[in-house]
Design a protein around this motif. Structure first.
Motif, PDB file in Angstrom:
ATOM      1  N   LEU A 228      38.434  29.560  45.342  1.00  0.00           N
ATOM      2  CA  LEU A 228      37.140  30.081  45.788  1.00  0.00           C
ATOM      3  C   LEU A 228      36.928  31.521  45.344  1.00  0.00           C
ATOM      4  O   LEU A 228      35.852  32.088  45.560  1.00  0.00           O
ATOM      5  CB  LEU A 228      37.025  29.998  47.325  1.00  0.00           C
ATOM      6  CG  LEU A 228      37.035  28.599  47.925  1.00  0.00           C
ATOM      7  CD1 LEU A 228      36.911  28.688  49.451  1.00  0.00           C
ATOM      8  CD2 LEU A 228      35.900  27.755  47.338  1.00  0.00           C
ATOM      9  N   SER A 229      37.933  32.110  44.737  1.00  0.00           N
ATOM     10  CA  SER A 229      37.830  33.490  44.257  1.00  0.00           C
ATOM     11  C   SER A 229      38.720  33.665  43.036  1.00  0.00           C
ATOM     12  O   SER A 229      39.594  32.825  42.773  1.00  0.00           O
ATOM     13  CB  SER A 229      38.233  34.478  45.354  1.00  0.00           C
ATOM     14  OG  SER A 229      39.572  34.262  45.741  1.00  0.00           O
ATOM     15  N   ARG A 230      38.516  34.759  42.316  1.00  0.00           N
ATOM     16  CA  ARG A 230      39.341  35.034  41.160  1.00  0.00           C
ATOM     17  C   ARG A 230      40.738  35.410  41.587  1.00  0.00           C
ATOM     18  O   ARG A 230      40.951  36.000  42.660  1.00  0.00           O
ATOM     19  CB  ARG A 230      38.744  36.185  40.321  1.00  0.00           C
ATOM     20  CG  ARG A 230      37.371  35.889  39.765  1.00  0.00           C
ATOM     21  CD  ARG A 230      36.979  36.914  38.710  1.00  0.00           C
ATOM     22  NE  ARG A 230      36.988  38.267  39.219  1.00  0.00           N
ATOM     23  CZ  ARG A 230      35.959  38.863  39.800  1.00  0.00           C
ATOM     24  NH1 ARG A 230      34.830  38.190  39.984  1.00  0.00           N
ATOM     25  NH2 ARG A 230      36.042  40.115  40.233  1.00  0.00           N
ATOM     26  N   ARG A 231      41.705  35.094  40.758  1.00  0.00           N
ATOM     27  CA  ARG A 231      43.093  35.453  41.101  1.00  0.00           C
ATOM     28  C   ARG A 231      43.280  36.952  40.955  1.00  0.00           C
ATOM     29  O   ARG A 231      42.608  37.634  40.192  1.00  0.00           O
ATOM     30  CB  ARG A 231      44.067  34.709  40.190  1.00  0.00           C
ATOM     31  CG  ARG A 231      43.995  35.062  38.720  1.00  0.00           C
ATOM     32  CD  ARG A 231      44.965  34.231  37.895  1.00  0.00           C
ATOM     33  NE  ARG A 231      44.897  34.556  36.469  1.00  0.00           N
ATOM     34  CZ  ARG A 231      45.567  35.548  35.894  1.00  0.00           C
ATOM     35  NH1 ARG A 231      46.331  36.331  36.641  1.00  0.00           N
ATOM     36  NH2 ARG A 231      45.469  35.779  34.612  1.00  0.00           N
ATOM     37  N   VAL A 232      44.231  37.475  41.709  1.00  0.00           N
ATOM     38  CA  VAL A 232      44.520  38.901  41.675  1.00  0.00           C
ATOM     39  C   VAL A 232      45.146  39.254  40.337  1.00  0.00           C
ATOM     40  O   VAL A 232      46.057  38.582  39.870  1.00  0.00           O
ATOM     41  CB  VAL A 232      45.492  39.281  42.818  1.00  0.00           C
ATOM     42  CG1 VAL A 232      45.877  40.749  42.705  1.00  0.00           C
ATOM     43  CG2 VAL A 232      44.840  39.005  44.160  1.00  0.00           C
ATOM     44  N   ARG A 233      44.609  40.329  39.714  1.00  0.00           N
ATOM     45  CA  ARG A 233      45.137  40.767  38.411  1.00  0.00           C
ATOM     46  C   ARG A 233      46.038  41.976  38.619  1.00  0.00           C
ATOM     47  O   ARG A 233      45.748  42.843  39.421  1.00  0.00           O
ATOM     48  CB  ARG A 233      44.010  41.104  37.456  1.00  0.00           C
ATOM     49  CG  ARG A 233      43.169  39.902  37.041  1.00  0.00           C
ATOM     50  CD  ARG A 233      42.295  40.260  35.849  1.00  0.00           C
ATOM     51  NE  ARG A 233      41.286  41.250  36.190  1.00  0.00           N
ATOM     52  CZ  ARG A 233      40.065  40.948  36.603  1.00  0.00           C
ATOM     53  NH1 ARG A 233      39.707  39.689  36.732  1.00  0.00           N
ATOM     54  NH2 ARG A 233      39.189  41.889  36.895  1.00  0.00           N
TER      55      ARG A 233
END
Length: 233
Positions: A228-233
């Motif tokens: 549901l969200s972008r992965r942590v970079r």
């Protein structure tokens, strides 16, 4: 000649009305215009919200805001703190550093060069000396607006000298950004916004609807749920 039924016409009209409502009343609400900075007073710090493909126009808005504010400010000696969201996505090659810089690193590089040129010109005859511009990346890893505002909130808690902050982001992104920051920095710092120059894509139905969906996701506490969200970079 194609003939449409009454139901088909009704659906077409409803679709057009829906798109118009998204593009104007809803998008205007997302812009949260009462929070827009006038530029008549310099803030303690300006924060460039991570914007991937929108970074360049957000940088232009930030520089124009500072130039205008310095010109119209009563201050005679101004120290400027420019903060950059730590967008760790690898970007284009830098000949000077001989490596691919992250978007945040490119943001710092571009801002430092532009600040030297534009702010010196804007401040000519107004400031007793050239403004001391400091550009730095706010520490933190994040995969979206919620994580970014948590990192910014933590930075502000540790830098009590910042009492007034201006965020620079895209028009449609204002309300959600302020909502997320208020979760981590409630009523401690006075926050206003400057928006990038508007493009037609800011009012596109997929842009506005996507932002509404993200606000709903955030309100349910799913800001960092995988898929549901972008992965942590």
């Amino acid at each position: 000649m194609i003939r449409l039924s009454k139901n088909q016409i009704a659906w077409m009209v409803a679709g057009v009305v829906f798109v118009v409502i998204l593009a104007w009343p809803v998008e205007n609400w997302l812009e949260y215009r009462e929070k827009h900075a006038s530029g008549k007073k310099l803030p303690d710090a300006v924060y460039l919200v991570a914007g991937s493909i929108d970074q360049d126009r957000r940088i232009d808005a930030l520089i124009n805001f500072l130039s205008f504010s310095i010109t119209n400010s009563a201050a005679k000696d101004t120290g400027i703190i420019v903060l950059v969201g730590n967008d760790r996505l690898k970007s284009r090659w830098s000949r000077e550093e001989q490596t691919n810089l992250t978007r945040a690193e490119w943001g710092v590089k571009i801002l430092q060069n532009m600040l030297k040129m534009k702010i010196r010109t804007a401040g000519a005859g107004l400031l007793q000396k050239e403004p001391a511009a400091r550009v730095e990346i706010v520490p933190g890893k994040f995969g979206g607006t919620d994580g970014e505002m948590e990192a910014l909130g933590s930075y502000l808690w540790n830098h009590k000298e910042i009492k007034r902050l201006v965020l620079v982001t895209s028009p449609f992104h204002v309300r959600r950004t302020l909502q997320r920051l208020s979760m981590y920095q409630p009523n401690v710092v006075a926050v206003e916004v400057v928006t990038a120059k508007e493009e037609w894509t800011d009012r596109a139905p997929w842009t506005v609807l996507g932002e509404i969906v993200k606000m709903g996701r955030d309100s349910l506490g799913f800001s960092r749920v995988p898929l549901l969200s972008r992965r942590v970079r």
